[in-house]
Design an enzyme around this catalytic site. Structure first.
Site, PDB file in Angstrom:
ATOM      1  N   HIS A   1       0.828  -1.206   0.000  1.00  0.00           N
ATOM      2  CA  HIS A   1       0.000   0.000   0.000  1.00  0.00           C
ATOM      3  C   HIS A   1       0.862   1.255   0.000  1.00  0.00           C
ATOM      4  CE1 HIS A   1      -3.869  -2.070   1.437  1.00  0.00           C
ATOM      5  NE2 HIS A   1      -3.995  -1.667   0.190  1.00  0.00           N
TER       6      HIS A   1
ATOM      7  N   ARG B   1      -7.172  -7.830 -12.344  1.00  0.00           N
ATOM      8  CA  ARG B   1      -6.744  -9.060 -11.665  1.00  0.00           C
ATOM      9  C   ARG B   1      -7.523  -9.163 -10.353  1.00  0.00           C
ATOM     10  NH1 ARG B   1      -1.328  -7.037 -13.409  1.00  0.00           N
ATOM     11  NH2 ARG B   1      -0.338  -8.618 -14.703  1.00  0.00           N
TER      12      ARG B   1
ATOM     13  N   ARG C   1     -10.784 -10.421 -14.971  1.00  0.00           N
ATOM     14  CA  ARG C   1     -10.224 -11.763 -15.134  1.00  0.00           C
ATOM     15  C   ARG C   1     -10.620 -12.611 -13.932  1.00  0.00           C
ATOM     16  NH1 ARG C   1      -3.861 -12.591 -15.452  1.00  0.00           N
ATOM     17  NH2 ARG C   1      -4.048 -12.351 -13.207  1.00  0.00           N
TER      18      ARG C   1
ATOM     19  N   GLU D   1      -1.865 -17.557 -22.975  1.00  0.00           N
ATOM     20  CA  GLU D   1      -0.592 -17.574 -22.241  1.00  0.00           C
ATOM     21  C   GLU D   1       0.019 -18.966 -22.214  1.00  0.00           C
ATOM     22  OE1 GLU D   1      -1.313 -15.383 -18.572  1.00  0.00           O
ATOM     23  OE2 GLU D   1      -3.073 -16.567 -18.092  1.00  0.00           O
TER      24      GLU D   1
ATOM     25  N   ASN E   1       3.604 -12.158 -20.015  1.00  0.00           N
ATOM     26  CA  ASN E   1       4.440 -12.563 -18.871  1.00  0.00           C
ATOM     27  C   ASN E   1       4.496 -14.089 -18.778  1.00  0.00           C
ATOM     28  OD1 ASN E   1       4.315  -9.846 -18.421  1.00  0.00           O
ATOM     29  ND2 ASN E   1       2.896  -9.968 -16.712  1.00  0.00           N
ATOM     30  N   ASP E   2       3.331 -14.706 -18.870  1.00  0.00           N
ATOM     31  CA  ASP E   2       3.306 -16.169 -18.781  1.00  0.00           C
ATOM     32  C   ASP E   2       3.650 -16.827 -20.107  1.00  0.00           C
ATOM     33  OD1 ASP E   2       2.766 -17.038 -16.126  1.00  0.00           O
ATOM     34  OD2 ASP E   2       0.837 -16.025 -16.291  1.00  0.00           O
TER      35      ASP E   2
ATOM     36  N   ARG F   1       9.462 -16.887 -14.607  1.00  0.00           N
ATOM     37  CA  ARG F   1       9.428 -15.426 -14.712  1.00  0.00           C
ATOM     38  C   ARG F   1       9.915 -14.724 -13.441  1.00  0.00           C
ATOM     39  NH1 ARG F   1       2.875 -14.351 -14.960  1.00  0.00           N
ATOM     40  NH2 ARG F   1       3.148 -12.426 -13.828  1.00  0.00           N
TER      41      ARG F   1
ATOM     42  N   CYS G   1      -1.756  -7.750 -22.781  1.00  0.00           N
ATOM     43  CA  CYS G   1      -1.830  -7.159 -21.443  1.00  0.00           C
ATOM     44  C   CYS G   1      -0.679  -7.546 -20.531  1.00  0.00           C
ATOM     45  CB  CYS G   1      -3.169  -7.474 -20.790  1.00  0.00           C
ATOM     46  SG  CYS G   1      -3.444  -9.213 -20.547  1.00  0.00           S
TER      47      CYS G   1
HETATM   48  C1  PEP Z   1       0.521 -12.275 -18.081  1.00  0.00           C
HETATM   49  O1  PEP Z   1       0.775 -13.444 -17.790  1.00  0.00           O
HETATM   50  O2  PEP Z   1       1.139 -11.620 -18.960  1.00  0.00           O
HETATM   51  C2  PEP Z   1      -0.554 -11.558 -17.380  1.00  0.00           C
HETATM   52  C3  PEP Z   1      -0.991 -10.394 -17.802  1.00  0.00           C
HETATM   53  O3  PEP Z   1      -1.064 -12.119 -16.270  1.00  0.00           O
HETATM   54  P1  PEP Z   1      -0.305 -12.199 -14.853  1.00  0.00           P
HETATM   55  O4  PEP Z   1       0.914 -11.320 -14.941  1.00  0.00           O
HETATM   56  O5  PEP Z   1      -1.302 -11.773 -13.839  1.00  0.00           O
HETATM   57  O6  PEP Z   1       0.037 -13.660 -14.767  1.00  0.00           O
HETATM   58 MG    MG Z   2      -0.578 -14.580 -16.605  1.00  0.00          MG
END
Ligand code: PEP
Ligand code: MG
Length: 588
Positions: free
Chosen positions: A197, A304, A340, A441, A464-465, A475, A512
């Protein structure tokens, strides 16, 4: 002799360069009273003292809330949360129990509670839970100060232009400091993480901030000059003249540039050749909404929802979820919110009732995301009902994480239909037939994308995934971070494939993951044909600027060239050499 320049790398949570004198504040080492309570009357006296201290801390928090400056109005919820946390069983409940059962005085009971919280913090790997435990710990210190007559509870006056270096600071204290006339230049904390926070408040204050700078307090003294770079998370202690001059120049450029890009961020992201790119924000906490809206985004591209399931003893109720989702949907309306469904597992391994399978196995390949929801149907149904109810209040779309096959989409559709039917029977307002999209992903989904497109309303690529799974690189593991390569030829070809299939099948595709937030990678994505990018709020002005200064033709030509490179290094070198001249402020 003055010690030489020293560089400390930690976690940057709020962008900006600050240069100033350090004000190092350590928690005063107070000798706390320590006595036993031989008779029951004394137990009542000590629990009474604890209650009184709690009342004082509550009063102080309420006062801080009342006096918030306008730029912090949206953060009032954090103070409300802290007021509620004062009654958390982990804090006053535990301290009260220790007074009664162990017959110790209030100060010692709170101290033992802090030790217990620290023990828990050492055990949880999850950043969110760690951040929430740290909130409770800070309140416990505030209770001790109140018990000791508030001698140590208040923040001292901070000289204007100085950089505060502390072990940790509560959001309320940070807000209080921000309200004082004298503006500090930056903040460095030894504890804390990206999602604390305190980090969110620092962002709202636009205060350059670095957290997690372990033991930095022991490496410098108050009065030492320090430089803080909140973007890359670097602190330079006692910089030499050359470093100082370099950073002063960078700071001057940054100031004029930031003012300029924020001022123009409400303008649409139109390329020079008139192609509109949709820029949306990623969020997990309501506190992030003001920035998303102020920076002129077109809504929330990734909401999220894990946060409400972490760090608690009971699952959130449908009503609780509904209230939160409603506030988000109403605030963002008429713009869209892509919510999501729960993505527990992997780095967000919860403790408590929503536990996603045994923690010691490989969570990234385990019962994660949609798999976890489909094996915990009651939990999933509760979330779906809350989402459907909130959908009546604005433009809401549902997105599923970690989909690896079409059945997951189909079964979810059936569950949504059932939830709709039950809401209809009850006469509860909701919207029917919400668009249901899937995240891309898991690499194999790229090769069933046409089939998925026949049943999904949209795709959102979680880079990211996708990168983690496609390159087999964890990651979050620093040992292999060099190998986590967004510009790897294999990744670029995958992204091109999904964007092409999206166009051919008329399925909207958004990106995203973090690739959408980096200037270089966002440029490449636009060149690959991405029309929708969703990113953390702080990145919005910068990426909008990049889009407005580029032409689609130029980005496509560059990307076509990049697609012929054989390694991520070659790709990065090519992209940097072309773009750094065009966008020096964005890429440095
Ligand atoms: C991703 O995997 O790119 C994503 C947006 O989801 P998270 O980072 O919450 O896994
Ligand atoms: Mg993800």
């Amino acid at each position: 002799m003055t010690p030489r320049e020293m560089v400390v790398n930690a976690v940057g949570v709020s962008e900006g360069i600050a240069i100033g004198e350090a004000l190092v504040l350590s928690r005063p080492r107070m000798r706390l009273p320590n006595y036993r309570l031989p008779d029951p009357e004394l137990v009542a006296v000590e629990t009474g003292r604890l209650d009184k201290a709690r009342g004082q801390v509550r009063a102080r928090l309420s006062a801080a809330r009342t006096g918030l400056p306008p730029e912090l109005y949206s953060q009032a919820g954090i103070i409300d949360a802290h007021i509620l946390l004062l009654d958390d069983p982990l804090l006053t409940g535990e301290a009260g129990r220790l007074i009664r059962e162990e017959r110790i005085n209030a100060e010692q009971a709170v101290l033992r509670t802090i030790e217990k919280i620290n023990g828990l913090m050492a055990k949880v790997a999850d950043e969110y839970i760690g951040a929430r435990l740290s909130d409770v710990e800070m309140l416990a210190h505030a209770l001790i100060s109140a018990l000791m007559g508030d001698k140590a509870g208040r923040m001292p006056l901070i000289p204007a232009g100085s950089i505060l270096v502390v072990r940790d600071i509560s959001p309320a204290d940070l807000m209080e400091v921000a309200q004082s006339e004298a503006k500090m230049a930056g903040l460095v904390t030894e504890r804390g993480g990206r999602t604390s926070h305190t980090a969110i408040v620092a962002q709202a204050l636009e205060l350059p901030t670095v957290v997690g700078a372990n033991n930095i307090g022991s490496k410098l003294n108050s009065g030492d000059t320090i430089i803080l770079d909140g973007r890359i998370g670097r602190v330079i202690i006692r910089p030499d003249q050359e470093t100082l001059a370099k950073y002063r120049d960078r700071q001057a450029v940054e100031w004029s540039f930031t003012t300029e890009i924020v001022r123009s961020s409400h303008l649409p992201a139109l390329t020079l050749d008139d192609r509109r790119i949709n820029i949306l924000g990623n969020m997990e906490l309501e506190e992030e909404l003001p920035a998303i809206l102020n920076y002129g985004s077109e809504g929330v591209g990734l909401y999220r929802t894990e946060f409400m399931y972490l760090n608690r003893k009971t699952l959130p109720t449908e009503e609780e979820l509904f209230q939160t989702y409603s506030r988000v949907v109403r605030t963002v309306a008429p713009r869209q919110v892509v919510i999501r469904t729960l993505d527990l597992g992997n780095e967000k391994t919860p403790v408590g009732p929503a536990t996603a399978g045994p923690g010691s196995l490989n969570q990234a390949l385990g019962l994660r995301g949609i798999r976890h929801c489909l094996s915990n149907r009651d939990l999933f149904r509760t979330q779906l009902r809350a989402i459907l109810r909130a959908s009546a209040l604005g433009d809401l779309k549902i997105m599923l994480p970690m989909v690896s096959n079409i059945d997951e989409l189909r079964v979810t559709r059936t569950l949504i239909d059932e939830a709709e039917e039950s809401l209809r029977r009850e006469g509860t307002p909701h919207k029917a037939g919400l668009p249901l999209g899937t995240m891309i992903e898991v690499p194999a989904t790229l090769f069933i994308a046409r089939e998925l497109a026949a049943e999904a309303a949209f795709f959102a690529v979680g880079t990211n995934d996708l990168i983690q799974y496609a390159l087999a690189v964890d990651r979050a593991n620093p040992e292999v971070s060099e190998m986590y390569q967004p510009l790897h030829p294999g990744i670029l070809r995958m992204l091109k494939l999904i964007l092409d299939i999206g166009r051919e099948t008329n399925t909207p595709v958004s990106i995203c993951g973090d690739m959408a937030a980096g200037s270089l990678t966002a440029g490449v994505l636009v060149g690959l044909g991405a029309e929708t990018l969703s990113m953390p709020p702080a990145a919005i002005p910068k990426i909008k600027r990049l889009v407005r200064m580029s032409s689609l033709a130029e980005m496509s030509a560059l990307t076509n060239e990049i697609l012929t490179t054989r390694t991520a290094y070659e790709a990065a070198a090519l992209a940097t050499s072309r773009l750094s001249d065009r966008f020096p402020e964005l890429l440095n």
